[in-house]
Design an enzyme around this catalytic site. Structure first.
Site, PDB file in Angstrom:
ATOM      1  CG  ASN A   9      -1.741   1.209   1.394  1.00  0.00           C
ATOM      2  OD1 ASN A   9      -1.788   2.052   0.497  1.00  0.00           O
ATOM      3  ND2 ASN A   9      -2.425   1.322   2.524  1.00  0.00           N
ATOM      4  CD1 TRP A  10       3.418   1.036  -2.825  1.00  0.00           C
ATOM      5  CD2 TRP A  10       3.342   2.106  -4.789  1.00  0.00           C
ATOM      6  NE1 TRP A  10       4.071   0.250  -3.751  1.00  0.00           N
ATOM      7  CE2 TRP A  10       4.030   0.892  -4.962  1.00  0.00           C
ATOM      8  CE3 TRP A  10       3.172   2.939  -5.903  1.00  0.00           C
ATOM      9  CZ2 TRP A  10       4.552   0.484  -6.206  1.00  0.00           C
ATOM     10  CZ3 TRP A  10       3.684   2.539  -7.132  1.00  0.00           C
ATOM     11  CH2 TRP A  10       4.369   1.331  -7.280  1.00  0.00           C
ATOM     12  CE  LYS A  11      -0.261   3.093   4.850  1.00  0.00           C
ATOM     13  NZ  LYS A  11      -0.167   3.180   6.295  1.00  0.00           N
ATOM     14  CG  HIS A  95      -5.835   1.708   5.327  1.00  0.00           C
ATOM     15  ND1 HIS A  95      -5.425   2.645   6.242  1.00  0.00           N
ATOM     16  CD2 HIS A  95      -4.782   0.880   5.139  1.00  0.00           C
ATOM     17  CE1 HIS A  95      -4.167   2.381   6.584  1.00  0.00           C
ATOM     18  NE2 HIS A  95      -3.753   1.317   5.926  1.00  0.00           N
ATOM     19  CD  GLU A  97      -3.053   5.378   6.804  1.00  0.00           C
ATOM     20  OE1 GLU A  97      -3.068   5.414   5.560  1.00  0.00           O
ATOM     21  OE2 GLU A  97      -2.109   4.866   7.456  1.00  0.00           O
ATOM     22  CD  GLU A 167      -3.285  -2.563   7.288  1.00  0.00           C
ATOM     23  OE1 GLU A 167      -2.202  -2.782   6.744  1.00  0.00           O
ATOM     24  OE2 GLU A 167      -3.938  -1.515   7.110  1.00  0.00           O
ATOM     25  N   GLY A 173       2.640   2.295  10.790  1.00  0.00           N
ATOM     26  CA  GLY A 173       3.576   3.413  10.642  1.00  0.00           C
ATOM     27  C   GLY A 173       4.267   3.809  11.937  1.00  0.00           C
ATOM     28  CB  SER A 212       5.474  -1.756  11.949  1.00  0.00           C
ATOM     29  OG  SER A 212       5.029  -0.424  12.205  1.00  0.00           O
ATOM     30  N   GLY A 233       2.955  -1.162   4.273  1.00  0.00           N
ATOM     31  CA  GLY A 233       2.966   0.272   3.977  1.00  0.00           C
ATOM     32  C   GLY A 233       4.371   0.723   3.639  1.00  0.00           C
ATOM     33  N   GLY A 234       5.004   1.385   4.592  1.00  0.00           N
ATOM     34  CA  GLY A 234       6.308   2.016   4.382  1.00  0.00           C
ATOM     35  C   GLY A 234       7.326   1.135   3.679  1.00  0.00           C
TER      36      GLY A 234
END
Ligand code: 13P
Length: 251
Positions: A9-11, A95, A97, A167, A173, A212, A233-234
C-alpha cells in the site's frame, strides 16, 4: 491450501519519477512463483503502474473506489468500474486511515465492498483496533463488529471473493509490530467468527497482517498458521525490502 499474498500500500506517496524508479526495482526482483503480489499506488499513478507492470506477475490495486458501480456526478471520486478499466484487480476497503481520517463508517464501507465486487474487483477489507481499544480489552469486539457489518449486510458468501487484512491501528507506521502470537490470536478469531457462518469460506479466505511489517520481522509473522501474508505500507516503497518480504511469504 491458501496461496500467500503480499500487498504494498503506497498510500499518498510517489511522483512520476519515484514511481518509475520503484517499478523498475520491482520488475527486476526475482520473485517466488508461489506468492500473489499486488501494489496499490495512488489513483493518479494507477495507469502508469498498470502499464509498466503489464505482462509481469505483479498486479495492481486501488487504495479506494466509490460506493457506486456506475459513472456519474461524484466529484473527486473514481468508480470501481473505472478502476477495473485501468487494469486493477483489487481495492482496499476500510483502511484505518480512511475510517479515522476520512470518517468512513461501516455502512459506507458495506456499499464500497459490494460495489467493488459487483464491478469485478476483489476487495481487501481492512479491520483493526486502536491502542485505546486494545488496552481496554476490546480488540475482538471491535474487529468482530467490523466483520459483522459486512456479514450482516452482504452475507458470508461475500468473503468467497475477498481478502481480509488485520491491521492494528497502533502498529501502522509506528514501528510497533504486533507480535506473531498477538497477530495470530486475532487472525484465528477472525477465522473462527467466519467459520460460525460457513466453515469452507472461513478456511478459504486469506488473512493478511499489516502494521510495521519489514523484511526483518516478516518470516516470523508469516510463519503463523492463520497469517497468509501481509499488507505492507512504508516498507513497500523500497523494492529490495518489499522483495525480501515477498520471499519470506514464499518460504
Ligand atoms: P506500515 O507498514 O507503514 O506500518 O503501514 C501498514 C499499512 O497501513 C498498510 O496498509
Amino acid at each position: 491450501m491458501r496461496r500467500p499474498m503480499v500487498a504494498g500500500n503506497w498510500k499518498m506517496h510517489g511522483t512520476r519519477a519515484s514511481v518509475a524508479e520503484l517499478i523498475e526495482g520491482l520488475v527486476n526482483l526475482a520473485l517466488p512463483g508461489s506468492v500473489d503480489v499486488a501494489v496499490f499506488p495512488t489513483s493518479l499513478h494507477i495507469g502508469l503502474v498498470a502499464e509498466c507492470l503489464e505482462g509481469t506477475s505483479i498486479v495492481v490495486g486501488a487504495q479506494n473506489a466509490a460506493h457506486e458501480t456506475g459513472q456519474g456526478a461524484l466529484t473527486g471520486e473514481v468508480s470501481p468500474g473505472q478502476v477495473v478499466d485501468m487494469g486493477c484487480k483489487f481495492v482496499l476497503v476500510g483502511h484505518s486511515e480512511r475510517r479515522q481520517i476520512m470518517g468512513e463508517t461501516n455502512s459506507v464501507l458495506n456499499h464500497k465492498f459490494a460495489a467493488a465486487q459487483a464491478s469485478g474487483l476483489t476487495p481487501i477489507l481492512c479491520v483493526g483496533e486502536t491502542l485505546e481499544e486494545r488496552e481496554a480489552g476490546k480488540t475482538l469486539e471491535v474487529v468482530g463488529r467490523q466483520l459483522d457489518s459486512i456479514i450482516e449486510e452482504l452475507g458470508i458468501d461475500a468473503f468467497v471473493n475477498a481478502v481480509i487484512a488485520y491491521e492494528p491501528v497502533w502498529a501502522i507506521g509506528t514501528g510497533l509490530t504486533a507480535s506473531p502470537q498477538q497477530a495470530q490470536d486475532v487472525h484465528a478469531e477472525i477465522r473462527a467468527q467466519l467459520a460460525k457462518e460457513n466453515a469452507e469460506v472461513a478456511q478459504g479466505v486469506r488473512l493478511l497482517y499489516g502494521g510495521s511489517v519489514k523484511a526483518a520481522n516478516a518470516a516470523e509473522l508469516f510463519g503463523m498458521p492463520d497469517i497468509d501474508g501481509g499488507l505492507i505500507g512504508g516498507a513497500s516503497l523500497n523494492a529490495d525490502e518489499f522483495g525480501a518480504i515477498i520471499r519470506a511469504a514464499g518460504n
